[in-house]
Design an enzyme around this catalytic site. Structure first.
Site, PDB file in Angstrom:
ATOM      1  N   ASP A 193     -16.403  41.323   2.478  1.00  0.00           N
ATOM      2  CA  ASP A 193     -17.230  40.450   1.401  1.00  0.00           C
ATOM      3  C   ASP A 193     -16.594  39.735   0.345  1.00  0.00           C
ATOM      4  O   ASP A 193     -15.301  40.142   0.220  1.00  0.00           O
ATOM      5  CB  ASP A 193     -18.452  41.182   0.666  1.00  0.00           C
ATOM      6  CG  ASP A 193     -18.204  42.568   0.600  1.00  0.00           C
ATOM      7  OD1 ASP A 193     -16.978  42.929   0.318  1.00  0.00           O
ATOM      8  OD2 ASP A 193     -18.862  43.373   0.372  1.00  0.00           O
ATOM      9  N   ASP A 195     -27.780  52.136  -3.653  1.00  0.00           N
ATOM     10  CA  ASP A 195     -28.924  51.633  -3.004  1.00  0.00           C
ATOM     11  C   ASP A 195     -28.979  51.660  -1.403  1.00  0.00           C
ATOM     12  O   ASP A 195     -29.843  51.062  -1.011  1.00  0.00           O
ATOM     13  CB  ASP A 195     -29.334  50.316  -3.644  1.00  0.00           C
ATOM     14  CG  ASP A 195     -28.278  49.278  -3.145  1.00  0.00           C
ATOM     15  OD1 ASP A 195     -27.336  49.431  -2.417  1.00  0.00           O
ATOM     16  OD2 ASP A 195     -28.537  48.014  -3.754  1.00  0.00           O
ATOM     17  N   HIS A 243     -26.774  50.137   0.199  1.00  0.00           N
ATOM     18  CA  HIS A 243     -26.406  48.968   1.100  1.00  0.00           C
ATOM     19  C   HIS A 243     -24.771  49.239   1.773  1.00  0.00           C
ATOM     20  O   HIS A 243     -24.095  50.083   1.445  1.00  0.00           O
ATOM     21  CB  HIS A 243     -26.226  47.568  -0.046  1.00  0.00           C
ATOM     22  CG  HIS A 243     -24.923  47.827  -1.029  1.00  0.00           C
ATOM     23  ND1 HIS A 243     -25.192  47.426  -2.224  1.00  0.00           N
ATOM     24  CD2 HIS A 243     -23.960  48.432  -1.040  1.00  0.00           C
ATOM     25  CE1 HIS A 243     -24.381  47.408  -3.017  1.00  0.00           C
ATOM     26  NE2 HIS A 243     -23.410  48.143  -2.198  1.00  0.00           N
ATOM     27  N   GLU A 283     -27.845  43.828   0.828  1.00  0.00           N
ATOM     28  CA  GLU A 283     -28.868  44.341  -0.039  1.00  0.00           C
ATOM     29  C   GLU A 283     -30.165  44.930   0.628  1.00  0.00           C
ATOM     30  O   GLU A 283     -30.370  44.371   1.442  1.00  0.00           O
ATOM     31  CB  GLU A 283     -29.181  43.485  -1.427  1.00  0.00           C
ATOM     32  CG  GLU A 283     -27.843  43.278  -2.201  1.00  0.00           C
ATOM     33  CD  GLU A 283     -27.166  44.287  -3.165  1.00  0.00           C
ATOM     34  OE1 GLU A 283     -27.115  45.341  -2.705  1.00  0.00           O
ATOM     35  OE2 GLU A 283     -26.680  43.825  -4.149  1.00  0.00           O
TER      36      GLU A 283
HETATM   37  P1  PGA Z   1     -17.861  51.853  -4.520  1.00  0.00           P
HETATM   38  O1  PGA Z   1     -18.673  50.655  -3.749  1.00  0.00           O
HETATM   39  O2  PGA Z   1     -16.909  52.246  -3.269  1.00  0.00           O
HETATM   40  O3  PGA Z   1     -17.179  51.047  -5.670  1.00  0.00           O
HETATM   41  O4  PGA Z   1     -18.650  53.023  -4.887  1.00  0.00           O
HETATM   42  C1  PGA Z   1     -19.070  50.838  -2.633  1.00  0.00           C
HETATM   43  C2  PGA Z   1     -20.176  49.833  -2.361  1.00  0.00           C
HETATM   44  O5  PGA Z   1     -21.097  49.488  -3.478  1.00  0.00           O
HETATM   45  O6  PGA Z   1     -20.287  49.297  -1.284  1.00  0.00           O
END
Ligand code: PGA
Length: 272
Positions: free
Chosen positions: A67, A136, A138, A143
């Site tokens: 992404d 959350d 995702h 999302e």
């Molecule tokens: P993080 O993010 O590795 O910074 O915890 C993970 C994500 O949101 O996919």
């Protein structure tokens, strides 16, 4: 799903890097799906070390990132292209033309997202997709509520994600509200998935993903439908798992098989 619980962040990084490195060694022209965020940083550090000290060769590897923020160019310090360059690509011998991070400044996103999917297919598909998980639930920027069949597209970020990301920006108003992201369907097509999680703020999402129902409200739960997923977590991220003892038992059996001791499990060798 194979769930591997390790003592700490460093052990998670080492195991993750070992899985990636063993694919790169056995298939030097493999296609890696890569992720940004704090979770995979340790894996990249370890892979850079293996490149420097153990001749791990990325010269034929192709990469596709999950992404990118909409509106941020490759030179923006918070863009995911910038993250990948500074935390990984600039320190190994991957060929720049073989690295792909979605373009957050495409003019026609629909056509651009289709072309990103096509490039993945033309490269032969993703052999191993590295993933983190949001609090959350995702994966990538899919999302809650994202279709489990979704493809690469524009996605509006939830307030929770925008707030989580605000810590990286000087001004909260600068945090992008949209991202280009591979879809859940795109991710499910990769041949193998490796999801990492560290810390107790991920414990609830990990339990929902592994032990909850498959639901678009926790897009990571779609991985239950994939045939080859390894989840590597530290003790804190594993702390809400209800079947923890069983996962440890499976892991012990798996290690015996992989280290050439199947007899310890009562499995006879063909010549016996
Ligand atoms: P993080 O993010 O590795 O910074 O915890 C993970 C994500 O949101 O996919």
């Amino acid at each position: 799903m194979r769930v591997v619980v390790l003592p700490d962040q460093q052990a998670v990084a080492e195991r993750g890097a070992r899985i990636v490195a063993s694919l790169v060694r056995s298939k030097p022209n493999c296609v890696l799906g890569l992720a940004t965020g704090s979770t995979p940083l340790g894996v990249y550090r370890e892979l850079i070390r293996m490149h420097a000290e153990e001749d791990l060769d990325f010269s034929l590897v192709t990469t596709f990132n999950l992404d990118e923020y909409v509106g941020l160019g490759p030179g923006h310090p918070q863009s995911y292209r910038y993250f990948m360059q500074s935390n990984f690509f600039d320190h190994v011998n991957v060929q720049p033309g073989r690295t792909h991070v979605p373009d957050g400044r495409a003019l026609d996103f629909e056509a651009y997202c289709e072309s990103y999917e096509r490039r993945i297919a033309d490269a032969g598909g993703i052999d191993l997709q590295l993933l983190g998980i949001g609090a959350d639930g995702h994966i990538a920027f899919n999302e809650p509520g994202s279709s489990l069949g979704s493809r690469t597209r524009l996605k509006t970020l939830t307030k929770e994600t925008v707030d989580d990301n605000a810590r990286f920006f000087d001004n909260p108003d600068e945090v992008p509200r949209l991202a280009v992201t591979m879809g859940v369907g795109t991710i499910l097509e990769s041949k193998r998935c490796l999801l990492l999680a560290i810390g107790d703020h991920k414990a609830r999402a990990i339990r929902s993903m592994v032990e909850g129902p498959v639901t678009s409200q926790i897009t990571a739960s779609a991985l239950q439908l994939h045939r080859d997923v390894t989840v590597v977590v530290d003790e804190s991220a594993a702390s809400w798992l209800e079947r923890r003892e069983y996962y440890d038992e499976v892991e012990r059996a798996q290690s015996l098989i992989e280290s050439g001791q199947p007899r310890a499990l009562g499995i006879q060798q063909p010549e016996e």
